[in-house]
Design a protein around this motif. Structure first.
Motif, PDB file in Angstrom:
ATOM      1  N   MET A   1      14.747 -35.973 -15.179  1.00 44.60           N
ATOM      2  CA  MET A   1      13.620 -34.901 -16.590  1.00 44.60           C
ATOM      3  C   MET A   1      13.329 -33.792 -15.303  1.00 44.60           C
ATOM      4  O   MET A   1      13.121 -33.390 -14.077  1.00 44.60           O
ATOM      5  N   SER A   2      13.660 -31.916 -16.374  1.00 44.89           N
ATOM      6  CA  SER A   2      13.483 -31.371 -15.532  1.00 44.89           C
ATOM      7  C   SER A   2      12.499 -30.583 -16.801  1.00 44.89           C
ATOM      8  O   SER A   2      12.314 -30.166 -17.359  1.00 44.89           O
ATOM      9  N   LEU A   3      11.997 -29.630 -15.270  1.00 47.22           N
ATOM     10  CA  LEU A   3      11.272 -28.631 -15.537  1.00 47.22           C
ATOM     11  C   LEU A   3      11.546 -27.198 -16.538  1.00 47.22           C
ATOM     12  O   LEU A   3      12.530 -26.773 -15.920  1.00 47.22           O
ATOM     13  N   SER A   4      10.656 -26.363 -17.407  1.00 50.97           N
ATOM     14  CA  SER A   4      11.448 -25.923 -17.551  1.00 50.97           C
ATOM     15  C   SER A   4      10.551 -24.326 -16.573  1.00 50.97           C
ATOM     16  O   SER A   4       9.860 -24.657 -16.149  1.00 50.97           O
ATOM     17  N   SER A   5      11.634 -23.361 -16.893  1.00 47.17           N
ATOM     18  CA  SER A   5      10.809 -22.285 -15.655  1.00 47.17           C
ATOM     19  C   SER A   5       9.120 -22.071 -16.189  1.00 47.17           C
ATOM     20  O   SER A   5       8.706 -21.382 -15.087  1.00 47.17           O
ATOM     21  N   GLU A   6       8.484 -22.138 -17.148  1.00 48.25           N
ATOM     22  CA  GLU A   6       8.006 -21.519 -18.172  1.00 48.25           C
ATOM     23  C   GLU A   6       6.129 -22.747 -17.082  1.00 48.25           C
ATOM     24  O   GLU A   6       5.554 -22.433 -16.405  1.00 48.25           O
ATOM     25  N   ALA A   7       6.696 -23.954 -17.413  1.00 48.51           N
ATOM     26  CA  ALA A   7       6.102 -25.363 -16.671  1.00 48.51           C
ATOM     27  C   ALA A   7       5.875 -24.596 -15.391  1.00 48.51           C
ATOM     28  O   ALA A   7       4.985 -25.074 -14.718  1.00 48.51           O
ATOM     29  N   TYR A   8       6.965 -24.215 -14.823  1.00 48.92           N
ATOM     30  CA  TYR A   8       7.927 -25.091 -13.254  1.00 48.92           C
ATOM     31  C   TYR A   8       6.496 -23.550 -12.773  1.00 48.92           C
ATOM     32  O   TYR A   8       5.683 -23.187 -11.794  1.00 48.92           O
ATOM     33  N   ARG A   9       6.369 -22.314 -13.566  1.00 54.07           N
ATOM     34  CA  ARG A   9       5.371 -21.311 -13.244  1.00 54.07           C
ATOM     35  C   ARG A   9       4.317 -21.461 -12.821  1.00 54.07           C
ATOM     36  O   ARG A   9       3.169 -20.909 -12.187  1.00 54.07           O
ATOM     37  N   GLN A  10       3.620 -22.456 -14.140  1.00 57.89           N
ATOM     38  CA  GLN A  10       2.596 -22.756 -14.636  1.00 57.89           C
ATOM     39  C   GLN A  10       2.304 -23.472 -13.301  1.00 57.89           C
ATOM     40  O   GLN A  10       0.583 -23.158 -12.524  1.00 57.89           O
ATOM     41  N   ALA A  11       2.776 -24.491 -12.671  1.00 58.94           N
ATOM     42  CA  ALA A  11       2.400 -25.434 -11.560  1.00 58.94           C
ATOM     43  C   ALA A  11       2.483 -24.451 -10.767  1.00 58.94           C
ATOM     44  O   ALA A  11       1.718 -24.881  -9.746  1.00 58.94           O
ATOM     45  N   LEU A  12       3.289 -23.457 -10.173  1.00 57.10           N
ATOM     46  CA  LEU A  12       3.070 -22.658  -8.830  1.00 57.10           C
ATOM     47  C   LEU A  12       1.818 -22.191  -8.807  1.00 57.10           C
ATOM     48  O   LEU A  12       0.908 -21.967  -8.463  1.00 57.10           O
ATOM     49  N   VAL A  13       1.624 -21.561 -10.148  1.00 55.49           N
ATOM     50  CA  VAL A  13      -0.029 -21.032 -10.361  1.00 55.49           C
ATOM     51  C   VAL A  13      -1.380 -21.800 -10.224  1.00 55.49           C
ATOM     52  O   VAL A  13      -2.500 -21.755  -9.016  1.00 55.49           O
ATOM     53  N   ARG A  14      -0.966 -23.128 -10.504  1.00 57.79           N
ATOM     54  CA  ARG A  14      -1.801 -24.152 -10.558  1.00 57.79           C
ATOM     55  C   ARG A  14      -2.076 -24.072  -8.719  1.00 57.79           C
ATOM     56  O   ARG A  14      -3.537 -23.987  -8.212  1.00 57.79           O
ATOM     57  N   ASP A  15      -1.185 -24.120  -8.095  1.00 60.88           N
ATOM     58  CA  ASP A  15      -1.500 -24.573  -7.006  1.00 60.88           C
ATOM     59  C   ASP A  15      -1.651 -23.158  -6.205  1.00 60.88           C
ATOM     60  O   ASP A  15      -2.123 -23.909  -4.755  1.00 60.88           O
TER      61      ASP A  15
END
Length: 95
Positions: A1-15
């Motif tokens: 399962m791969s994350l989209s770049s937007e989902a990854y960006r949002q995860a980084l922002v939350r972190d």
């Protein structure tokens, strides 16, 4: 399962927000602790009113006269040094 770049960006922002909240909470805790320690030290070092020496009250006119005398003294010191410098300068010019 791969994350989209937007989902990854949002995860980084939350972190990043989570890490900032942790840091900010630690910072506030340290500030509160150091403030409490400072206040405790100050309370121990501060003399009570009974121990504190009382200073004599000086009227505003006496204080003004003191400032005038001090200003005159400082000017006299400065002016004497200026005249010495001027004499040295003139002596060096005449040779």
């Amino acid at each position: 399962m791969s994350l989209s770049s937007e989902a990854y960006r949002q995860a980084l922002v939350r972190d990043g927000e989570r890490r900032y909240q942790e840091w900010h909470q630690n910072y506030h805790n340290q500030c509160r602790q150091s403030t409490a320690e400072y206040q405790a030290r100050s309370a121990q070092q501060r003399p009570t009113n009974q121990q504190r020496p009382t200073k004599p009250w000086i009227s505003s006119e006496a204080y003004r006269q003191f400032l005038v005398k001090d200003g005159e003294r400082r000017f006299a010191e400065w002016h004497g040094e200026f005249l010495d410098y001027q004499r040295q300068f003139l002596a060096s010019q005449s040779t």
